[in-house]
Every structure is written in structure tokens, then in C-alpha cells.
Design a protein around this motif. Structure first.
Motif, PDB file in Angstrom:
ATOM      1  N   GLY A  55      51.671  13.979  30.246  1.00 11.67           N
ATOM      2  CA  GLY A  55      50.857  14.281  29.224  1.00 11.67           C
ATOM      3  C   GLY A  55      49.514  14.087  29.533  1.00 11.67           C
ATOM      4  N   ALA A  56      48.978  13.187  30.091  1.00  9.91           N
ATOM      5  CA  ALA A  56      47.442  13.080  30.405  1.00  9.91           C
ATOM      6  C   ALA A  56      47.143  13.806  31.451  1.00  9.91           C
ATOM      7  N   SER A  57      48.067  14.240  32.434  1.00  9.02           N
ATOM      8  CA  SER A  57      47.305  15.214  33.698  1.00  9.02           C
ATOM      9  C   SER A  57      47.445  16.721  33.092  1.00  9.02           C
ATOM     10  N   MET A  58      48.301  16.948  31.970  1.00  8.73           N
ATOM     11  CA  MET A  58      48.250  18.008  31.303  1.00  8.73           C
ATOM     12  C   MET A  58      47.152  18.524  30.497  1.00  8.73           C
ATOM     13  N   SER A  59      46.634  17.396  30.025  1.00  9.28           N
ATOM     14  CA  SER A  59      45.243  17.414  29.067  1.00  9.28           C
ATOM     15  C   SER A  59      44.140  17.593  29.944  1.00  9.28           C
ATOM     16  N   MET A  60      44.097  17.056  31.292  1.00 12.82           N
ATOM     17  CA  MET A  60      43.128  17.033  32.159  1.00 12.82           C
ATOM     18  C   MET A  60      43.121  18.611  32.799  1.00 12.82           C
ATOM     19  N   SER A  61      44.334  18.857  33.102  1.00 10.87           N
ATOM     20  CA  SER A  61      44.422  20.435  33.778  1.00 10.87           C
ATOM     21  C   SER A  61      43.587  21.445  32.623  1.00 10.87           C
ATOM     22  N   TRP A  62      44.127  21.175  31.449  1.00  7.05           N
ATOM     23  CA  TRP A  62      43.424  22.053  30.293  1.00  7.05           C
ATOM     24  C   TRP A  62      41.838  22.061  30.260  1.00  7.05           C
ATOM     25  N   VAL A  63      41.360  20.439  30.439  1.00  5.65           N
ATOM     26  CA  VAL A  63      39.977  20.381  30.380  1.00  5.65           C
ATOM     27  C   VAL A  63      39.360  21.097  31.675  1.00  5.65           C
ATOM     28  N   MET A  64      39.916  21.111  32.813  1.00  2.00           N
ATOM     29  CA  MET A  64      39.419  21.687  33.829  1.00  2.00           C
ATOM     30  C   MET A  64      39.499  23.319  33.676  1.00  2.00           C
ATOM     31  N   SER A  65      40.336  23.883  32.873  1.00  2.00           N
ATOM     32  CA  SER A  65      40.234  25.093  32.781  1.00  2.00           C
ATOM     33  C   SER A  65      39.319  25.657  31.889  1.00  2.00           C
ATOM     34  N   TYR A  66      39.265  24.807  30.834  1.00  2.00           N
ATOM     35  CA  TYR A  66      38.185  25.066  29.679  1.00  2.00           C
ATOM     36  C   TYR A  66      36.759  24.971  30.422  1.00  2.00           C
ATOM     37  N   GLU A  67      36.681  24.301  31.467  1.00  2.00           N
ATOM     38  CA  GLU A  67      35.220  24.177  31.796  1.00  2.00           C
ATOM     39  C   GLU A  67      35.094  25.042  33.251  1.00  2.00           C
ATOM     40  N   ASN A  68      36.216  26.087  33.481  1.00  2.00           N
ATOM     41  CA  ASN A  68      36.186  27.047  34.372  1.00  2.00           C
ATOM     42  C   ASN A  68      36.356  26.310  35.956  1.00  2.00           C
ATOM     43  N   ILE A  69      36.687  25.044  36.007  1.00  2.00           N
ATOM     44  CA  ILE A  69      36.707  24.637  37.341  1.00  2.00           C
ATOM     45  C   ILE A  69      37.549  25.153  38.459  1.00  2.00           C
ATOM     46  N   PRO A  70      38.581  25.383  37.819  1.00  2.00           N
ATOM     47  CA  PRO A  70      39.714  26.229  39.090  1.00  2.00           C
ATOM     48  C   PRO A  70      39.007  27.439  39.722  1.00  2.00           C
ATOM     49  N   GLN A  71      38.370  28.116  38.597  1.00  2.00           N
ATOM     50  CA  GLN A  71      37.909  29.562  38.945  1.00  2.00           C
ATOM     51  C   GLN A  71      36.562  29.131  40.094  1.00  2.00           C
ATOM     52  N   ASN A  72      35.799  28.248  39.628  1.00  2.00           N
ATOM     53  CA  ASN A  72      34.735  27.901  40.685  1.00  2.00           C
ATOM     54  C   ASN A  72      35.188  27.505  42.098  1.00  2.00           C
ATOM     55  N   ILE A  73      35.983  26.636  42.085  1.00  2.00           N
ATOM     56  CA  ILE A  73      36.466  25.992  43.286  1.00  2.00           C
ATOM     57  C   ILE A  73      36.936  27.050  44.163  1.00  2.00           C
ATOM     58  N   SER A  74      37.937  28.159  43.237  1.00  2.00           N
ATOM     59  CA  SER A  74      38.548  29.100  44.216  1.00  2.00           C
ATOM     60  C   SER A  74      37.226  29.993  44.831  1.00  2.00           C
ATOM     61  N   SER A  75      36.391  30.154  43.887  1.00  2.00           N
ATOM     62  CA  SER A  75      35.392  31.257  44.440  1.00  2.00           C
ATOM     63  C   SER A  75      34.611  30.562  45.716  1.00  2.00           C
ATOM     64  N   LEU A  76      34.527  29.271  45.496  1.00  2.00           N
ATOM     65  CA  LEU A  76      34.012  28.399  46.634  1.00  2.00           C
ATOM     66  C   LEU A  76      34.456  28.345  47.969  1.00  2.00           C
ATOM     67  N   LEU A  77      35.876  28.208  47.671  1.00  2.00           N
ATOM     68  CA  LEU A  77      36.831  28.165  49.090  1.00  2.00           C
ATOM     69  C   LEU A  77      36.759  29.473  49.600  1.00  2.00           C
ATOM     70  N   LEU A  78      36.866  30.635  48.795  1.00  2.00           N
ATOM     71  CA  LEU A  78      37.057  32.100  49.431  1.00  2.00           C
ATOM     72  C   LEU A  78      35.832  32.386  49.913  1.00  2.00           C
ATOM     73  N   GLY A  79      34.315  31.619  49.608  1.00  2.00           N
ATOM     74  CA  GLY A  79      33.162  31.985  49.890  1.00  2.00           C
ATOM     75  C   GLY A  79      32.895  31.467  51.315  1.00  2.00           C
ATOM     76  N   ILE A  80      33.771  30.160  51.601  1.00  4.05           N
ATOM     77  CA  ILE A  80      33.566  29.743  52.866  1.00  4.05           C
ATOM     78  C   ILE A  80      33.895  30.435  53.930  1.00  4.05           C
ATOM     79  N   SER A  81      35.209  30.860  53.640  1.00  9.15           N
ATOM     80  CA  SER A  81      35.927  31.699  54.478  1.00  9.15           C
ATOM     81  C   SER A  81      36.693  32.610  53.952  1.00  9.15           C
ATOM     82  N   ASP A  82      37.067  33.833  54.635  1.00 11.00           N
ATOM     83  CA  ASP A  82      38.203  34.683  54.080  1.00 11.00           C
ATOM     84  C   ASP A  82      39.228  34.749  55.191  1.00 11.00           C
ATOM     85  N   ASN A  83      39.192  33.660  55.963  1.00  9.23           N
ATOM     86  CA  ASN A  83      40.339  33.656  57.089  1.00  9.23           C
ATOM     87  C   ASN A  83      41.411  32.678  56.543  1.00  9.23           C
TER      88      ASN A  83
END
Length: 431
Positions: free
Chosen positions: A288-316
Motif C-alpha cells: 500500500g505504501a509503495s503504491m502511494s510512492m509510485s503514484w507520487v513519482m508518476s505525478y511528479e514525472n520522475i519515471p519519465q525524467n529518469i528514462s530520458s536521463l538514462l537514454l541520454g547517457i547512451s543508446d547502447n
């Protein structure tokens, strides 16, 4: 990109863990504090409480309390003794025979009970004294028991794979279960190779070779326990019942088996039910607590930002997967496996799918990574159980643990870069 919510989330979570706050409360409180950085207090508290409630509103999660209960019934029902006897007849005469018995027994027990801690407790209490009697060091026995117990989280039925299915947005549980067999067995084989090498180096005593008759007898004794795997996994794969229904059938079967073996009585049932309820409550609070944190991170666009960051480091693909694996290994040191799966699956899954990885394969990779964390301080629950059962200390167990860690990590990297190891069985069954 707004940095304040990310800073609040990370600092509050790490800070709460550092002062000894339980993981579930650390996750929930840091989620509330992050929301307070963006919206007023009343909506923040309301949103987090709602997300904790709706996060548990899932039919597939009903499988967890049933599998926890079936694991408790197995642990108390004499299953471990029969599985150990069967394993002993197979490998008892090889170098490091008792250590190999521990690995095979843990794989079988973990696969049936679906719990690493139950496996570590059962195998350690039964085999630990016997290994000491045969001249094995207490620390080596504990190290083998701790690492091998985690294989049951990969080999189905596994509660963690059910949690991953929820976090990933509905990846097939049946496919995940099938995908776990080869990686789980592969990890067990690598652990056995390390145990054999260590035993030869330390010149531990060899056991007696079992006759074909003894192997057959112990196999027959173990068949009723092993048949549970056929019922549960076979039923799910063939579509006779869902994973949730299979978990209820597992409870009924293990209860009947425990009474048949005369290891469980009506008097012992209240204690078993109470232990199962306590374990389930802890797991569900974490979810329950983890699902709330997961939603908060989605609300703050954290997954999308980390995804862009990782793919920006390398496309390998090789480099990005290496970074993700290293990050997950690091996360596993500080976070229990259930919240880690729920929080980091939404972050890393979009990255790996953009690289062409199947979500089924990533599910096995994330669990393999986090299994290493279960064996490391400061929050390694299986480590503490294994050390407690062996009556030794973490400091003394670290040395024999290191080569076993390396075996687990090697298996994890093989699974990462060779998709066939996870996808062959699901494709074979059309999943």
C-alpha cells in the motif's frame, strides 16, 4: 524539470531510514512530504491515503495471503524433512554434499512455499546442526543457506512475481512463473558449483553414496509435496484456474497433506493462522505504501525524467542495462524486495521496453537483482534469519558469502543479456 519534489522525496526517505524508521512508514511519510511540496496539506493527506487503499484493491493480490498461509503450513507440515531426504539421496556423496543438499532443498522448499525466509528457517534449523557435526564451518553453512533460500523467489509460485505483475500493469503471471524456472535453476547450479569448490578447498568430509532403492524411496516420500507444483503451475498454465485460485487450492492441499503426515493438528492451526496474518499484514502495508510512492513519482514525472536521463547517457542497450543492474543492486542493499519492485518497476520498465526488452524478462531481472539485497546488510531479511538460525554473526558470514554473491550476480547478468533463458518456456507454452 522540477527538482524540489525529487529532493524532498529522496532526502526524507533516506533520512527516515537512517534514523531507524520502518520501511513501510518511511515510504508513506516521504510520499506525504513530497506531495506537501506541491499541493496543500488536506489534498496531500487525502491523496496518499486514497492511493494506499486503491493500491491494495486488486484481485491478484489475494494470492499473496493464500501463498503465505500455504508456506506456513508447509513449514510446519514436515515437508522440509522429506525434501531434504530426497536431495540427500541425490547429491549427498558429492564434494560439499550437505551444502548441495541445502541448495537443492531450498530450491524445492522455496518453490513450494514461495518464501525465502521460510526456506532459510527450515533448511538452517534442520541442516545446520548436521553440517557442523560433519565438520563444516557454521559460517559456510549459513552462507549457503542464506543465498540458496532466495531461489524460491524466482522459481514459482512466487509472491514477488505477482507483485511485479501488478506494478508492471498486468504482465501475465503464468508467463512470469514459467520464465522463472530456468533462471532460478541456473542460479542454484552456480551456487552448487561454488559450494563444491569451497568444500574441496576446505577438504570437507564426503557422504555415503545412496543406492537406487534409497533414491526411489525418498522420491516416493517427496512426491506428495512435489505434486503441489504440478497442481498449481499446471493449473495456471492450462487455464484451469487463475493464480489467485491456485493459491487457495495450495492452502487446501497443504492443509490436507499436513494432517496426513500428522505434523499439523487442530491445536497448532491458530498459531499458523496468526503467523500468516502477521506476515500478510506486513507485506500488504508495504504494498500500500509503495503504491502511494509510485503514484507520487508518476505525478511528479520522475519515471519519465529518469528514462530520458538514462537514454541520454547512451543508446547502447548493453551499457544502459548494465547501469540499471548496478542501480538495482544498490537499491537492494537498502530496500526490501516488495517495495523496491513496486517503486522501481514503473521507473525502469519504460526504459527497457524502449530498448526492445520483453517485460517478462525484466521482471525476472529485477527480482534476481533484489534477491542479492536480501542477503546483505542493513535490511537483508534473509541474512538476519540465516544468521540467527545458525547462531553466528554477520561479520563472520561475509567471507564465505562473497563467492556465492558473485555466483548470483553472474547468473543475473546471463539472464540480462540472453533473453532466451527467460522467454523460451513462456513461448513454448504460447504465453
Amino acid at each position: 524539470m522540477e527538482y524540489i519534489p525529487i529532493i524532498v522525496l529522496v532526502l526524507s526517505f533516506v533520512g527516515l531510514l537512517a534514523i531507524g524508521m520502518p520501511v513501510a512508514w518511511s515510504i508513506a511519510i516521504s510520499s506525504v512530504l513530497t506531495m506537501l511540496a506541491s499541493i496543500p496539506a488536506l489534498p496531500a493527506f487525502t491523496t496518499i491515503s486514497q492511493r494506499m487503499g486503491t493500491g491494495l484493491d486488486s484481485f491478484s493480490l489475494l494470492a499473496i495471503p493464500f501463498f503465505v498461509l500455504s508456506g506456513q503450513l508447509m513449514n510446519k507440515g514436515g515437508i522440509a524433512h522429506r525434501l531434504i531426504a530426497f536431495a540427500k539421496s541425490l547429491v549427498g556423496s558429492l564434494p560439499g554434499g550437505l551444502a548441495l543438499i541445502n541448495v537443492i532443498g531450498a530450491m524445492l522448499m522455496g518453490a513450494i512455499a514461495g518464501s525465502a525466509m521460510a526456506s532459510a528457517s527450515a533448511m538452517g534449523s534442520i541442516l545446520g546442526p548436521e553440517m557442523e557435526k560433519e565438520g563444516y564451518s557454521k559460517e559456510f553453512g549459513a552462507a549457503v543457506n542464506i543465498t540458496s533460500s532466495t531461489t524460491g523467489l524466482i522459481i514459482p509460485p512466487s509472491n514477488v512475481l505477482i507483485v511485479y505483475s501488478l506494478a508492471s500493469g498486468g504482465v501475465s503471471i503464468a508467463a512470469l512463473f514459467l520464465a522463472g524456472y530456468i533462471p532460478g535453476i541456473l542460479t542454484g547450479l552456480f551456487l552448487m558449483l561454488v559450494a563444491m569448490f569451497w568444500a574441496k578447498k576446505k577438504k570437507y568430509k564426503l557422504g555415503e553414496r545412496s543406492s537406487i532403492k534409497q533414491v526411489f524411496k525418498t522420491f516416493i516420500d517427496a512426491v506428495p509435496s512435489l505434486f503441489l507444483l504440478v497442481i498449481v503451475i499446471g493449473g495456471i498454465i492450462t487455464g484451469v484456474f487463475t493464480a489467485t485460485e491456485a493459491s487457495a487450492i495450495a492452502v487446501l492441499y497443504t492443509l490436507v497433506l499436513g494432517f496426513a503426515y500428522k505434523e499439523i493438528s487442530l491445536k497448532s492451526l491458530p498459531e499458523i493462522l496468526l503467523d500468516s496474518s502477521a506476515t500478510t499484514a506486513i507485506v500488504m502495508l508495504l504494498i500500500g505504501a509503495s503504491m502511494s510512492m509510485s503514484w507520487v513519482m508518476s505525478y511528479e514525472n520522475i519515471p519519465q525524467n529518469i528514462s530520458s536521463l538514462l537514454l541520454g547517457i547512451s543508446d547502447n542497450k548493453i551499457i544502459v542495462l548494465l547501469i540499471i543492474n548496478l542501480l538495482l543492486l544498490f537499491v537492494g542493499i537498502f530496500m526490501d524486495i516488495t517495495p523496491a519492485v513496486l517503486i522501481f518497476t514503473p521507473i525502469f520498465l519504460p526504459v527497457v521496453t524502449k530498448l526492445g526488452m520483453d517485460p517478462i524478462q525484466f521482471g525476472i531481472i529485477i527480482v534476481l537483482n533484489l534477491c542479492v539485497g536480501l542477503c546483505t546488510p542493513p535490511v537483508g531479511s534473509v541474512l538476519f534469519v540465516g544468521v540467527g538460525v545458525a547462531k553466528t554473526t554477520i561479520q563472520k558470514v561475509i567471507k564465505p558469502l562473497i563467492p556465492l554473491f558473485l555466483a548470483m550476480i553472474f547468473a543475473m547478468f546471463l539472464v540480462t543479456y540472453f533473453p532466451q533463458l527467460t522467454l523460451w518456456l513462456p513461448k513454448l507454452f504460447g504465453l
